[in-house]
Scaffold this active site. Structure first.
Site, PDB file in Angstrom:
ATOM      1  N   CYS A   1       0.836  -1.200   0.000  1.00 26.99           N
ATOM      2  CA  CYS A   1       0.000   0.000   0.000  1.00 26.99           C
ATOM      3  C   CYS A   1       0.875   1.256   0.000  1.00 26.99           C
ATOM      4  O   CYS A   1       1.483   1.573  -1.001  1.00 26.99           O
ATOM      5  CB  CYS A   1      -1.001  -0.033   1.161  1.00 26.99           C
ATOM      6  SG  CYS A   1      -2.355   1.154   0.963  1.00 26.99           S
TER       7      CYS A   1
ATOM      8  N   HIS B   1      -3.110  -5.086   1.466  1.00 22.64           N
ATOM      9  CA  HIS B   1      -2.488  -5.356   2.769  1.00 22.64           C
ATOM     10  C   HIS B   1      -2.482  -6.860   3.047  1.00 22.64           C
ATOM     11  O   HIS B   1      -3.400  -7.375   3.679  1.00 22.64           O
ATOM     12  CB  HIS B   1      -3.281  -4.663   3.883  1.00 22.64           C
ATOM     13  CG  HIS B   1      -3.144  -3.182   3.896  1.00 22.64           C
ATOM     14  ND1 HIS B   1      -2.233  -2.524   4.690  1.00 22.64           N
ATOM     15  CD2 HIS B   1      -3.800  -2.221   3.208  1.00 22.64           C
ATOM     16  CE1 HIS B   1      -2.341  -1.223   4.494  1.00 22.64           C
ATOM     17  NE2 HIS B   1      -3.285  -1.011   3.595  1.00 22.64           N
TER      18      HIS B   1
ATOM     19  N   GLU C   1      -0.832  -8.457   5.154  1.00 24.39           N
ATOM     20  CA  GLU C   1      -0.646  -8.711   6.592  1.00 24.39           C
ATOM     21  C   GLU C   1      -1.954  -8.663   7.375  1.00 24.39           C
ATOM     22  O   GLU C   1      -1.992  -9.064   8.544  1.00 24.39           O
ATOM     23  CB  GLU C   1       0.362  -7.700   7.169  1.00 24.39           C
ATOM     24  CG  GLU C   1      -0.156  -6.298   7.410  1.00 24.39           C
ATOM     25  CD  GLU C   1      -0.365  -5.425   6.175  1.00 24.39           C
ATOM     26  OE1 GLU C   1      -0.779  -4.271   6.350  1.00 24.39           O
ATOM     27  OE2 GLU C   1      -0.114  -5.892   5.034  1.00 24.39           O
TER      28      GLU C   1
END
EC number: 4.3.3.6
Length: 196
Positions: free
Chosen positions: A79, A170, A172
């Protein structure tokens, strides 16, 4: 075991650390310039790119990050991290780290309220990876040696150029660690090449 840093100035730092550890590597939160010398690869987490740039400047990280990129050690930007790695940003005169020969548009999918999830097919990673897009940028243009790993509609959302990896989304923020594991493998390969 490879040691992967997560730039700890702002963004989803804890989540990246968890994902790196789940992928079988040691994670280090990087808050000091000298820590860059101790790691084999670096993740630039998502967050707010303007705030991140301010903090990078405040703590004099920009030149050390550019030097790290020039050393050939792998870097992964998610991002806002993708924005930091891009050589060209639409609507901006200068790049940040500028390590990847890509053109990126910020907030390309809209503002926070337009955040969404999408199932992605990612080359080298697999199918049905849930990409979490939050005020996400996307890649508008790439140089010939940049590999497009994933698209959403007609937009490039994951790309690789040599030791550099960037994603609009994202990875994660899910419990699926395949994208982080892909980066860990990139770091292992780069470290093996240095040893040989």
């Amino acid at each position: 075991m490879v040691k992967i840093g997560v730039l700890g100035l702002q963004g989803a730092v804890r989540e990246h650390v968890k994902s790196v550890e789940a992928s079988g590597a040691e994670a280090v939160v990087v808050k000091r310039i000298e820590q860059l010398e101790e790691i084999d690869g670096l993740i630039l987490p998502g967050g707010e790119s303007t705030t991140m740039r301010r903090l990078i400047d405040k703590y004099d990280f920009m030149e050390p990050l550019r030097t790290f990129a020039k050393s050939g050690k792998p870097m992964f930007g998610t991002c806002a991290g993708m924005i930091l790695l891009a050589k060209t940003l639409i609507g901006y005169d200068e790049a940040h780290i500028g390590a990847m020969d890509i053109t990126v548009e910020r907030n390309a999918f809209g503002r926070q309220k337009d955040s969404f999830e999408a199932a992605l097919s990612i080359k080298g990673v697999g199918e049905d990876f849930v990409g979490v897009f939050i005020r996400a940028p996307y890649v508008v243009n790439v140089a010939d040696d940049v590999e497009v790993l994933s698209t959403h509609g007609d937009r490039m959302v994951a790309v690789r150029q040599g030791p550099f990896l960037a994603a609009s989304f994202h990875p994660e923020l899910t419990d699926d660690h395949r994208v982080t594991a892909y980066f860990v493998e990139m770091v292992k390969e780069a470290k093996m090449k240095k040893v040989v």
